[in-house]
Design a protein around this motif. Sequence first.
Motif, short mmCIF file in Angstrom:
data_model
loop_
_atom_site.label_atom_id
_atom_site.label_comp_id
_atom_site.label_asym_id
_atom_site.label_seq_id
_atom_site.Cartn_x
_atom_site.Cartn_y
_atom_site.Cartn_z
N GLU A 1 25.34 -6.82 33.55
CA GLU A 1 25.79 -8.02 34.27
C GLU A 1 26.44 -9.00 33.28
O GLU A 1 27.46 -9.62 33.59
N LYS B 1 29.70 -6.83 31.72
CA LYS B 1 30.55 -6.11 32.66
C LYS B 1 31.18 -4.88 32.00
O LYS B 1 32.30 -4.47 32.33
N ALA C 1 20.14 -7.12 36.73
CA ALA C 1 21.47 -7.72 36.87
C ALA C 1 21.37 -9.06 37.59
O ALA C 1 22.03 -10.04 37.20
N ALA D 1 22.51 -12.74 36.41
CA ALA D 1 23.49 -13.50 37.20
C ALA D 1 22.98 -14.92 37.48
O ALA D 1 23.77 -15.87 37.50
#
Lengths: 184, 360
Positions: A138, A141, A176, A180
């Motif tokens: 995350e 990427k 993830a 985030a």
Amino acid sequence: MDYHELMIIGTGGRGVLLIGRLLLEAGINKYKHALFFPNYAPAMRGGESECTVVLSNNYINSPVMFNPYFALAMTSSSLQLIEDRIKSGGSLILDGSVISDEIKRNDIKTYRIPATEKAVELGGNQAANMVLLGAYLECTKAISLNFVEDALDRRLQEESKKPILTLNKMALNEGAKLMANYKI
Amino acid sequence: MSDRIFVSGNNAVARGAIQAGCKYFFGYPITPQSEIPEYMSRELPKIGGVFVQSESESGSIYMVYGGGLAGERIMTSTSSPGFSLMAEGISYLAETEIPAVIVNVMRMGPGIGTGGQGGQTDYLQVTKGCGHGGYRAIVLAPASCQEIFDLMQVAFFLADKYRTPVLLVTDFILGQMDEPIELRTLEFEPLPKKDWALTGKEKRGGNRAAHIAAFFTYGGVVNYHMKQIEKYKEIKKAEVRYETYMAEDCDLLIVAYGSSARIARGAVDMGRNKGLKLGLLRPITLWPFPAEQISQLSSKVQKVLVVEDSQGQLIEDVEASIKTSVPVHLLGMWARHNTGGGGIIHPERIIEEVEKINGK
């Protein structure tokens, strides 16, 4: 970015090498070159275990690096081995459930992800490594989570492995999410 | 990109051998190469081949001798202490001109050494004839999983072409690291029929008499050696392999092989980013040694730096190749980042050394 280097370090038996290898298997879907080097030999099960992963669209020169751009630490003792080595401007993800050490570096980004806690909540502390891998993906990427899920599917095909497959996928996705929603 | 598979360097050895048509493996487990016999023990029976775990490395090398004498493509693999045990048998293979491929996944020596960490401490042993009698064997030193896979095919070809044992050396880093490889079959020139091989009863169209070399075959001891010397000259002329990287305009030439060369390649890029004009020459054949190429390149640079994960063995051949007074520096195993298990010479350390040399 078409280049990622990562050093994963922790205690043998907790899946340090596994998430490195998974990252490699998944990474080849997107990158022309990939390399995984496990440096663990005298340290399996209980000792310090580490590996490096490089994903790149150019030929990968050195399989090893002293100063990685990104590091992932799973224990306090392994953190001590890696903290000073991370490249200035680089990043560090650590398992905040088991590492309470203060980070002295202020030229790197540090993310404390409560990986073990989250894994226990999901059903098994052995999935802490997957929480950290999810958080890493995350953050960078580097590749999509789907590729890692595919790699897991290929590895855990037997019916009897279904529960562990489900746990690992949940852990990956929860990791993830934790990243985030992370606030420095 | 689905035509590529992920393998470790050890796995690439085994797959490369099978790609080359090798169906017979005799060996004994030893870290850090045990993945090779593991793979062979599983895969060879599936293709009608034979895997035997011998009682020791001295046993495996003579099984290889026997299989080679029967004209088959045949191999063994081991790590440093096991390689020493094989030395006698390799000398016999060389004497009788029996083709065979022997892989040495080096570990830090001498003696029992350290199974769980790298090291390139067998350079002198593999290049100078590890057994008695002053023979030569071709020595291949790959630096990536793909190159391991490819050079295994080259190894079998060269062994058959020159009727000689061929050694392929890797180490802990190359053996354990994983990279994607393409499973490709290399094309080679046709080879002469092995009319010297023992292939069974004459009544069934076989051959019971072996036309192998020994001191009496070519008409006495001296003639035998003259014949070998001729063969070594031919190999030296035709089979030198090496790779250069950014070497055309460099001020400082690094010479390194195997995993150290791969790491040094990383250092070349790092150095160039810092304005240091570094270049690399990587011998792919350790014997025959690219002496002429090193001699030529070294005459255009100000400094040479040899990087090897050992006490200073490769440097002997590098110094012997250089005809000018260009200074030759050495960065050896003392440059590892820790003194215990898992110590590694990193590219960053090579740059540090270059800066130190330049400061002098």
